[in-house]
Design a protein around this motif. Structure first.
Motif, short mmCIF file in Angstrom:
data_model
loop_
_atom_site.label_atom_id
_atom_site.label_comp_id
_atom_site.label_asym_id
_atom_site.label_seq_id
_atom_site.Cartn_x
_atom_site.Cartn_y
_atom_site.Cartn_z
N VAL A 1 0.84 -1.20 0.00
CA VAL A 1 0.00 0.00 0.00
C VAL A 1 0.87 1.25 0.00
O VAL A 1 0.62 2.19 -0.75
N GLN B 1 0.97 4.32 -2.62
CA GLN B 1 0.79 5.71 -2.23
C GLN B 1 1.92 6.57 -2.78
O GLN B 1 1.70 7.70 -3.24
N ARG C 1 -7.32 3.38 -5.92
CA ARG C 1 -7.80 2.14 -5.30
C ARG C 1 -6.65 1.25 -4.85
O ARG C 1 -6.77 0.51 -3.88
N TYR D 1 -5.41 3.12 -1.64
CA TYR D 1 -6.39 3.09 -0.55
C TYR D 1 -7.43 2.02 -0.85
O TYR D 1 -8.51 2.31 -1.38
N ASP E 1 -9.50 0.26 0.88
CA ASP E 1 -10.78 0.26 1.57
C ASP E 1 -11.85 0.90 0.68
O ASP E 1 -11.74 2.08 0.32
N THR F 1 -13.18 4.30 1.52
CA THR F 1 -12.29 5.46 1.47
C THR F 1 -12.61 6.32 0.26
O THR F 1 -12.86 5.83 -0.83
N HIS G 1 -5.57 12.60 1.68
CA HIS G 1 -4.92 11.56 0.90
C HIS G 1 -3.91 12.18 -0.07
O HIS G 1 -2.82 11.63 -0.28
N GLU H 1 -0.87 13.12 1.94
CA GLU H 1 -0.16 11.93 2.38
C GLU H 1 0.66 11.32 1.25
O GLU H 1 1.81 10.91 1.45
N CYS H 2 0.08 11.25 0.07
CA CYS H 2 0.76 10.61 -1.05
C CYS H 2 1.91 11.46 -1.59
O CYS H 2 2.98 10.93 -1.92
#
Length: 333
Positions: free
Chosen positions: A21, A25, A137, A140, A142, A145, A151, A154-155
């Motif tokens: 993951v 990201q 996808r 993330y 989930d 989400t 996001h 964060e990425c």
């Protein structure tokens, strides 16, 4: 014993999933770093001011906003930020990438990228794009989400943390290759490290900044005598360094010491890009501060009361100056 092996395997699988993951990201962050849709008018991306071509700077004296206006400062390099304590030219309160990223993305005064989309607007912007939909996808998994500003931050930060390079000639020399540097480059290294020039006191190897070594803002933010307005005995009032935040006269003219990695690719220099060449940078330090004989910033930085004690001037022959520049060129990855 069987249960122990079972839980160990399960834990390993979880770690592998987490690593996968994180990889996705980083990949999404790479795309977002170059994505102009994040700016208010789809004209600017992070890479517009931090281009790989210029060691993640932009080659301008001062960066330009999405609306075409000059910003206050020169774009700093984003290389080797991992482990840094400070991230902003004149704001010691910015001590993480998570804090730093918000200004260029969202700030309105001055506007930089002007990313003012709601989470719903971001979903509309990106989920209709088949590439981003797939990348998101993976990053993330989930299904609950949604594509949010958090996001995106964060990425992009995950991507920035991968920009750690140490493959210059100097790094090969550090690793034990004694033939990596020429005689002139070695002489330049000795000059750089000498008590006469004191360059390495503030630009400490291997990242050539103190931001990786200390949490003390008085060591990371310094006045180098770049300005001293005759009428005011200060730096320009519109850009006085960390004094703008601390309101202390003792902080007038103090800006973050930048890294010298890839310095030959990141001209123009200084917080405001007012120094065009590396030769001019060396001349300013050799003089012990810059003297401006005309214009609104006229004055002699040599006599600024806050100037760092290491900036007292020195004498270099033409040969020595060339050797110092030769060494600085070895910091190019």
């Amino acid at each position: 014993k069987f249960l122990g092996i079972y839980f160990l395997l399960a834990f390993s699988c979880c770690n592998h999933k987490d690593l996968s993951v994180k990889k996705h990201q980083i990949n999404l962050g790479h795309f977002l770093f170059f994505e102009k849709k994040l700016s208010v008018n789809h004209s600017k991306s992070c890479a517009s001011c931090h281009s790989p071509q210029f060691a993640f700077t932009d080659g301008y004296r001062r960066s330009v906003s999405a609306l075409g206006e000059n910003l206050l400062h020169n774009a700093p390099s984003l290389i080797n930020l991992t482990g840094s304590s400070y991230f902003d030219w004149d704001n010691p309160a910015v001590q993480s990438l998570e804090t730093q990223i918000k200004r260029p993305l969202y700030n309105a005064h001055p506007l930089e990228m002007g990313c003012n989309f709601s989470d719903a607007g971001l979903r509309k912007l990106f989920q209709a794009d088949s590439l981003y939909s797939a990348l998101f996808r993976l990053a993330y998994p989930d299904p609950e989400t949604t594509f949010t500003a958090g996001h995106i931050e964060e990425c992009i930060i995950a991507y920035l943390k991968t920009l750690n390079f140490s493959n210059s000639k100097y790094d090969h020399y550090l690793a034990g290759d004694q033939s990596a540097l020429t005689v002139d480059e070695l002489n330049g290294l000795h000059l750089f490290s000498s008590d006469r020039l004191k360059c390495s006191r503030c630009h400490r190897p291997p990242d050539f900044t103190l931001s990786h070594f200390t949490n003390d803002p008085d060591s990371v933010y310094v006045n180098i005598g770049l300005y001293n307005l005759t009428a005011l005995n200060t730096y320009p009032p519109a850009d006085p360094g960390i004094r703008k935040k601390t309101l202390r006269s003792a902080d007038d003219g103090k800006f973050k010491i930048p890294s010298l990695r890839n310095v030959m690719l990141t001209a123009p220099y200084m917080h405001d890009g007012s120094v065009e060449t590396i030769e001019e940078v060396i001349n300013i330090y050799a003089r012990g501060g810059r003297k401006l004989d005309y214009g609104e910033n006229k004055g002699d930085g040599f006599s600024h009361k806050n100037k760092h004690p290491f900036v007292q001037g020195f004498t270099l022959s033409s040969k020595e100056k060339n050797e110092l520049i030769c060494f600085l060129a070895t910091l190019t990855d």
